[in-house]
Design a protein around this motif. Structure first.
Motif, PDB file in Angstrom:
ATOM      1  N   TRP A 209       0.808  -1.235   0.000  1.00 49.22           N
ATOM      2  CA  TRP A 209       0.000   0.000   0.000  1.00 49.22           C
ATOM      3  C   TRP A 209       0.840   1.284   0.000  1.00 49.22           C
ATOM      4  O   TRP A 209       0.289   2.370  -0.005  1.00 49.22           O
ATOM      5  CB  TRP A 209      -0.941  -0.002   1.205  1.00 49.22           C
ATOM      6  N   GLY A 210       2.151   1.113   0.026  1.00 50.03           N
ATOM      7  CA  GLY A 210       3.012   2.286  -0.056  1.00 50.03           C
ATOM      8  C   GLY A 210       3.215   3.018   1.233  1.00 50.03           C
ATOM      9  O   GLY A 210       3.931   4.038   1.275  1.00 50.03           O
ATOM     10  N   SER A 211       2.592   2.549   2.318  1.00 49.34           N
ATOM     11  CA  SER A 211       2.798   3.190   3.615  1.00 49.34           C
ATOM     12  C   SER A 211       2.608   2.156   4.711  1.00 49.34           C
ATOM     13  O   SER A 211       1.893   1.161   4.528  1.00 49.34           O
ATOM     14  CB  SER A 211       1.817   4.343   3.821  1.00 49.34           C
ATOM     15  N   ALA A 212       3.222   2.407   5.831  1.00 50.97           N
ATOM     16  CA  ALA A 212       3.140   1.463   6.943  1.00 50.97           C
ATOM     17  C   ALA A 212       1.959   1.792   7.824  1.00 50.97           C
ATOM     18  O   ALA A 212       1.627   2.970   8.029  1.00 50.97           O
ATOM     19  CB  ALA A 212       4.434   1.500   7.749  1.00 50.97           C
ATOM     20  N   PRO A 213       1.279   0.788   8.377  1.00 52.31           N
ATOM     21  CA  PRO A 213       0.193   1.062   9.325  1.00 52.31           C
ATOM     22  C   PRO A 213       0.764   1.552  10.650  1.00 52.31           C
ATOM     23  O   PRO A 213       1.967   1.490  10.893  1.00 52.31           O
ATOM     24  CB  PRO A 213      -0.481  -0.296   9.474  1.00 52.31           C
ATOM     25  N   ALA A 214      -0.104   2.041  11.461  1.00 52.55           N
ATOM     26  CA  ALA A 214       0.323   2.480  12.778  1.00 52.55           C
ATOM     27  C   ALA A 214       0.917   1.323  13.565  1.00 52.55           C
ATOM     28  O   ALA A 214       0.538   0.157  13.374  1.00 52.55           O
ATOM     29  CB  ALA A 214      -0.875   3.077  13.536  1.00 52.55           C
ATOM     30  N   LEU A 236      -4.231  -7.679   7.348  1.00 52.53           N
ATOM     31  CA  LEU A 236      -3.877  -6.410   6.726  1.00 52.53           C
ATOM     32  C   LEU A 236      -4.809  -6.105   5.554  1.00 52.53           C
ATOM     33  O   LEU A 236      -5.223  -4.964   5.351  1.00 52.53           O
ATOM     34  CB  LEU A 236      -2.421  -6.436   6.247  1.00 52.53           C
ATOM     35  N   ALA A 237      -5.128  -7.143   4.787  1.00 58.66           N
ATOM     36  CA  ALA A 237      -6.034  -6.926   3.659  1.00 58.66           C
ATOM     37  C   ALA A 237      -7.420  -6.517   4.143  1.00 58.66           C
ATOM     38  O   ALA A 237      -8.099  -5.700   3.508  1.00 58.66           O
ATOM     39  CB  ALA A 237      -6.118  -8.193   2.809  1.00 58.66           C
ATOM     40  N   GLY A 241      -5.597  -1.485   4.079  1.00 60.19           N
ATOM     41  CA  GLY A 241      -4.461  -0.582   4.078  1.00 60.19           C
ATOM     42  C   GLY A 241      -4.697   0.707   4.834  1.00 60.19           C
ATOM     43  O   GLY A 241      -3.865   1.605   4.822  1.00 60.19           O
ATOM     44  N   THR A 242      -5.795   0.846   5.537  1.00 59.17           N
ATOM     45  CA  THR A 242      -6.092   2.113   6.221  1.00 59.17           C
ATOM     46  C   THR A 242      -5.581   2.127   7.644  1.00 59.17           C
ATOM     47  O   THR A 242      -5.578   3.179   8.291  1.00 59.17           O
ATOM     48  CB  THR A 242      -7.608   2.336   6.255  1.00 59.17           C
TER      49      THR A 242
END
Length: 894
Positions: A209-214, A236-237, A241-242
């Motif tokens: 998703w181009g960014s890491a989750p918290a 994660l899916a 990705g939010t």
């Protein structure tokens, strides 16, 4: 090779573009493959085993070749597993000693034939030009058949040093892992190092998703899934990705339930049409646009597959060009559970469409069965049945037939023929009788002459094997009245020879064999391979048979043989028997050696092995090696005692035991012969062949003669002579007239002794079979020949016989004098096979418990050389593993 196998089984799945490299774990795996011959990656489904193996296979290591095998349920029997393993190696630039297809075609179980294939695999692997071969077997948990597991263990025992085996399995396989661990030959990766940690989860999210989750999301994900790879991916899916994870189950939720929950979350995120597409396509083991379009009737199947792939829906790419994709097993199971909620008619329709579009017959058959389309399934089963049977897929065939309704099976004689072939492969005579007769009747009614004749041939042979002699004769004569093709006519004339031999018309046997040869001569390349498996030595020594054997061998020799096949040993063995009857020692021993070489390649084909072993024992006895002959025959009788030889044992146990008694008679071993006579004692048992009675009386009389009980000997031998007049069997028991002449000699009546033996000598001169006298006690034969009056009509022929026998004995004495103890060590293991001095050293150390590494150090050999010696020892001793070989050594040296 199996033509119904998907070649995608042997293609390394393409790594996903967004997968996370785990370089440290991959480096650890690579080091294990360098340090140990076998590496086991054992972890639950969805742990990342396949992904790790794919990374290893896809790595471009200099001088290394990767071989990939995706095992499936069809590989869960010895023959199919071996076929799959061999096919996986065919793309390598290896030198096979013989056509690998011929090797595999002979395998029906896990016995010596299978071990011969293993030897062929190992020898071929030794010729690979690459420095290393990494052989990856994924989904090993599908292999649960004990015989298949045993074969894999035998392969591990023999692997060349430059071959590393990597096994991926959800469960610990039933291999001898403790032994491998103890010898330092097993590398292991379990679930622990495969678990995701925080950096891996973050890297995975960034890739997708181009960014890491918290960080709290990462930690919550790991807490809920325990780092389980597929659970992490799904969780994660499900957050899309939010970083917002929907309410999930508690930590202690079983892994399967967690998967289903998360999978449902992912599935709910799909547009309805794409969701239906995924669920309906779950009926397919592999997905490509054409198959998916056939099942769903959607013309945009390629776009739908691309959409699923973009959404990371647990698809692996097996092939790029079409493309060919495969759902992860767990996800496919989940989708199939969703599909099961739909109307049954809809599910059947999907399978119908899948079957109609499927190019691989084995998958199509499974679809037709799942669709309940019994006739379509049956048609495909019978259409491909013989091919599948030739590939050893008997268990698969029988499983399919068992799924068909009883009325469908009963109505289709082709299925009965297929069941007959399956039963024949196991020598399950009773099952052959159960299915062959209705198959023959039904195929005759349907006008299928080739099928009818095949059923009748198997039925005739089985009737004879079980002692239904009159029924076999009637069936044979009835069939021969038909307008038969030459190949079938040849086989039924051979059955006629069997019938006349068993029913006491031995003078006709040679004529029937001559007719058979004339038919085979019309097209030897086509007909000889069909006849060879049912022609053997039992007729040997009868009038006209020696010439027939030699003629059939010559016809077989005229057939081009680009690669060795099991049937090639039949004419060689028959030629060896003919040489024995003609007293050509060199010809007999050379031919037998050739036959042993062919047999050893194929792991001993029983129908030929019995003849070859039988002949070897008589040859040994004829050259004075009585102890060796006894060991050979005891091994043969032990083989007859095995569970898969029950039908054969019922009829042939006493005739083969009479061969053992014959060698004791030749050795003039009174106590030994008396023991065998006691074992053989008794009237004909149910279904035994009549020739058995003559053998029993003959042995009883010989034992009495050696014990000095002349009256008892004469009574028994005169009864035996009466039997022999109608049921002679020179290949099995000695001519009782010779022993009876010996009784008259002991009674000091040389004239009566000569009168008794003279007809025997006349028959030998007429048939050109002086070898019959080699199978009688040499001192007695010499005494009887010396009785010939100088002016007798046959004096010149008797002198010729004396010269022939003297030549044989001189050759035998010369060979014995030239044989050193090193070249001919004491017999060990199966008949006719000897260990070299070095192999004996290796086996002695194995029996002492030394590992390969210690053994190599002790003998100053490389580990590879030790493995090659062990492989040869296991082959020669017909053992599955080193434990069995060591037990043999201890037994024979104590």
């Amino acid at each position: 090779m199996p033509t119904g196998v998907a070649l995608t089984k042997f293609r390394v799945p393409r790594p996903r573009r967004d997968f996370v490299r785990r370089d440290a774990l991959l480096a650890h795996l690579r080091q294990l493959t360098l340090d140990t011959p076998v590496t086991l990656i054992c972890a639950p489904a969805g742990s990342g085993k396949t992904t790790l193996m794919v990374q290893l296979a896809a790595a471009d290591a200099p001088g290394e070749l990767a071989v990939w095998v995706a095992l499936d349920d069809s590989d869960n029997n010895p023959a199919r597993l071996l076929a799959t393993l061999v096919q996986s190696l065919l793309p390598l630039d290896m030198a096979w000693e013989m056509d690998p297809r011929a090797l595999v075609a002979n395998v029906t179980g896990s016995g010596p034939e299978a071990r011969a294939v293993l030897a062929g695999i190992v020898n071929a692997l030794c010729t690979v030009p690459a420095q290393r071969v990494v052989w990856l077997l994924d989904d090993l948990h599908r292999i649960t058949d004990p015989n298949a597991v045993s074969l894999l263990d035998s392969l591990i025992e023999r692997l060349p040093e430059h071959v590393a085996l990597v096994l991926g399995s959800r469960t610990e396989p039933a291999l001898p892992l403790a032994r491998l661990r103890a010898h330092g030959e097993l590398g292991e990766i379990d679930a622990s190092p495969l678990r995701f940690d925080e950096p891996t989860v973050i890297a995975l999210a960034q890739h997708r998703w181009g960014s890491a989750p918290a960080l709290e999301v990462v930690r919550d994900t790991l807490a809920r899934t325990g780092g389980w790879a597929v659970g992490v991916n799904l969780m994660l899916a499900s957050s899309t990705g939010t970083g917002i994870v929907r309410p999930a189950l508690q930590h202690e939720t079983p892994r399967r339930a967690l998967f289903d929950f998360l999978a449902q979350e992912v599935l709910d995120e799909l547009p309805p049409d794409l969701r239906d597409f995924a669920v309906d396509c779950a009926v397919l083991p592999e997905l490509n646009p054409a198959r998916c379009q056939a099942v769903t009737l959607r013309s945009d199947s390629r776009d739908a597959l691309d959409a699923l792939l973009r959404r990371h829906l647990f698809l692996s790419v097996v092939e790029d060009s079409q493309p060919v994709l495969r759902f992860h097993d767990l996800f496919r199971d989940f989708l199939l559970a969703q599909l099961a909620r739909k109307p049954a008619a809809h599910v059947r329709l999907l399978h119908e469409r899948a079957a109609a579009a499927e190019e691989l017959p084995e998958r199509a058959i499974s679809h037709w069965l799942d669709a309940g389309r019994w006739i379509a399934a049956a048609d495909l089963i019978v259409h491909h049945g013989l091919r599948l049977a030739s590939e050893g897929a008997y268990a698969t065939l029988e499983r399919w037939v068992e799924r068909l309704p009883a009325d469908v099976v009963a109505a289709d004689p082709r299925l009965a023929l297929l069941r007959t072939e399956c039963a024949w492969s196991r020598w399950d005579w009773e099952q052959v009788l159960l299915h062959a007769a209705p198959a023959a009747v039904g195929l005759e009614q349907s006008g299928d002459l080739p099928g009818q004749l095949r059923a009748q041939l198997l039925l005739a042979a089985t009737l004879g094997a079980l002692g239904h002699l009159e029924e076999r004769a009637a069936l044979t004569e009835r069939t021969l009245r038909l307008d038969l093709p030459a190949s079938d006519a040849a086989q039924f004339h051979l059955q006629r020879a069997w019938s006349d031999f068993s029913l006491g018309h031995s003078g006709q046997v040679g004529k029937h064999l001559a007719t058979m040869n004339a038919l085979v001569a019309e097209d030897p390349a086509r007909y000889a391979p069909q006849v060879a498996p049912t022609l053997n030595c039992h007729f040997g020594g009868l009038p006209g048979v020696t010439e027939a054997y030699l003629q059939f061998a010559a016809l077989c020799d005229s057939v081009p043989k680009p690669a060795a096949m099991p049937w090639h040993s039949t004419p060689v063995v028959l030629g060896a028997w003919a040489a024995l009857w003609q007293a050509r020692r060199g010809g007999a021993t050379q031919a037998l050696r050739r036959a042993e070489e062919i047999q050893h390649r194929f792991g001993k084909v029983r129908y030929v092995l019995l003849d070859a072993t039988h002949l070897q024992a008589l040859l040994l006895a004829a050259t004075g090696e009585f102890d060796a002959a006894r060991q050979v025959l005891e091994a043969l009788l032990a083989d007859l005692a095995s569970s898969d030889a029950e039908g054969l044992r019922r009829v042939w146990q006493r005739p083969y035991r009479s061969v053992l008694a014959r060698t004791l008679w030749m050795a003039q071993d009174g106590p030994g012969l008396a023991a065998q006579a006691a074992w053989l004692e008794g009237p004909l048992r149910h279904r035994e062949w009549p020739l058995t009675a003559g053998a029993v009386d003959s042995v009883r009389g010989q034992a009495a003669l050696l014990a000095g009980a002349l009256d008892a000997a004469q009574d028994a031998l005169e009864t035996a002579v009466a039997h022999h007049a109608r049921y002679p069997a020179p290949a099995f028991y000695a001519d009782p007239r010779v022993a009876l002449a010996g009784v008259h000699l002991r009674r000091h009546d040389p004239a009566l002794a000569w009168a008794t033996v003279a007809p025997v000598l006349q028959e030998i001169a007429r048939d050109g079979t002086p070898g019959r006298l080699l199978l009688e006690p040499a001192p007695l034969v010499d005494s009887l020949l010396a009785l010939c009056p100088a002016k007798a009509p046959h004096a010149a022929q008797v002198a010729g016989l004396q010269q022939t026998l003297a030549g044989w004995r001189a050759a035998a004495a010369h060979t014995a004098a030239d044989t050193t103890p090193r070249a001919e060590p004491a017999p060990l293991g199966p008949p006719g096979l000897r260990l070299t001095e070095r192999e004996r050293e290796v086996l002695e150390l194995v029996a002492q418990g030394l590992s390969n590494k210690l053994l190599a150090r002790q003998l100053s050999l490389s580990a590879h050389t030790v493995k090659r010696h062990l492989a040869n020892i296991l082959d020669k001793l017909d053992c599955d593993n080193r434990v069995q070989a060591a037990a043999l050594w201890r037994r024979d040296t104590n």
